[in-house]
Design an enzyme around this catalytic site. Sequence first.
Site: not given
Ligand code: TYM
Length: 332
Positions: A112, A195, A198
């Site tokens: 990022k 992957k 968005k």
């Molecule tokens: P975020 O909001 O980017 O994504 C949410 C969840 O979706 C999963 N994910 C995917 N899994 C498979 N294939 C993909 N292409 C794909 N894109 C997204 C992510 O792995 C995630 O599980 N940092 C985290 C949010 C967060 C969090 C936490 C998660 C903040 N605090 C504590 C767990 C525990 C994030 O950016 O997810």
Amino acid sequence: KPVIFSGMQPSSDSLHLGNYVGALTNWVKMQDDFDAIFCVVNQHAITVATDPADLRERTLATAAQYIAAGIDPERSTLYVQSHVPAHAQLGWILGTITGFGEASRMTQFKDKSQRFGTEGTTVGLFTYPVLMAADILLYQADSVPVGEDQRQHIELTRDLALRFNSRFGETFTVPEGFIPKASAKVYDLQEPTAKMSKSAASDAGLLRILDPANVTKKKIMRAVTDADGEIRYDPENKAGVSNLLTIYSVLTERSIEDVANEFAGRGYGDLKKGLAEAVEGTFGPIRERTNELLSDRGELENLLRKGAERANERAEKTLELVHEKIGFPKSF
Ligand code: TYM
């Protein structure tokens, strides 16, 4: 029951297929066997500039999609991160035991910050994984169901828990990631080695839960495959087709072999049509229910308020223990 914690950023109008297949569908399945806590991580979402009205809307819409996908706000604790001040408080404390180099090695930050440049990259983006560790450790979570892209953040969380425990005495449960091999990475339909995300360059490879069925179907029918025309699971040589098979297998709850056999000897068009039906079969009801939930804001906000009360009670307990361990006097 063991505790699970997970969250998603409300950084878009709709969750996408990667979020659903990589995480949300597992959350729903795990609710029965775990003491489950699910958070809408709006504090993480502001690490990239977000319009306040959009953020407010997306926060509610994200919570609504959790419920619409099957999260039961009675059985599980469902709330918005900014309603529980302990996250930011513990985040600060954990930042003081996180190495600068350690945080600099987070690949998501590196990606990022490369995109945003030095001036566009905020300190919040840098400390993002520390706040995530706080989210998880506050609830003494045993397991964290996430997609593959969060693996390194979970590793950091474990390191911080172990470090805190060894420095100040047993305080935190050291959590494990729950990252199922087959489904933890959904790929972009146009660029099946990247992957699904968005923030991808083109929108054509991203399937959103709340998009109309015909938009989604069009994207699936145009998904990149290959020229050899054979349907088989071979992620190395046939990334596009293998991705479609994986998604189909998760959505229909069948094994990859089973699904590959069903389509063996048939054309890519058949697989895509089948997949479009499976996706709509999953997304259609979620979309409908999300819209219903969003038409009664008061009720939705009520649910989130109750969730936050429960979360606050639990989080406060851990924070008090942490304060005691590090030598902060009790507040007078
Ligand atoms: P975020 O909001 O980017 O994504 C949410 C969840 O979706 C999963 N994910 C995917 N899994 C498979 N294939 C993909 N292409 C794909 N894109 C997204 C992510 O792995 C995630 O599980 N940092 C985290 C949010 C967060 C969090 C936490 C998660 C903040 N605090 C504590 C767990 C525990 C994030 O950016 O997810």
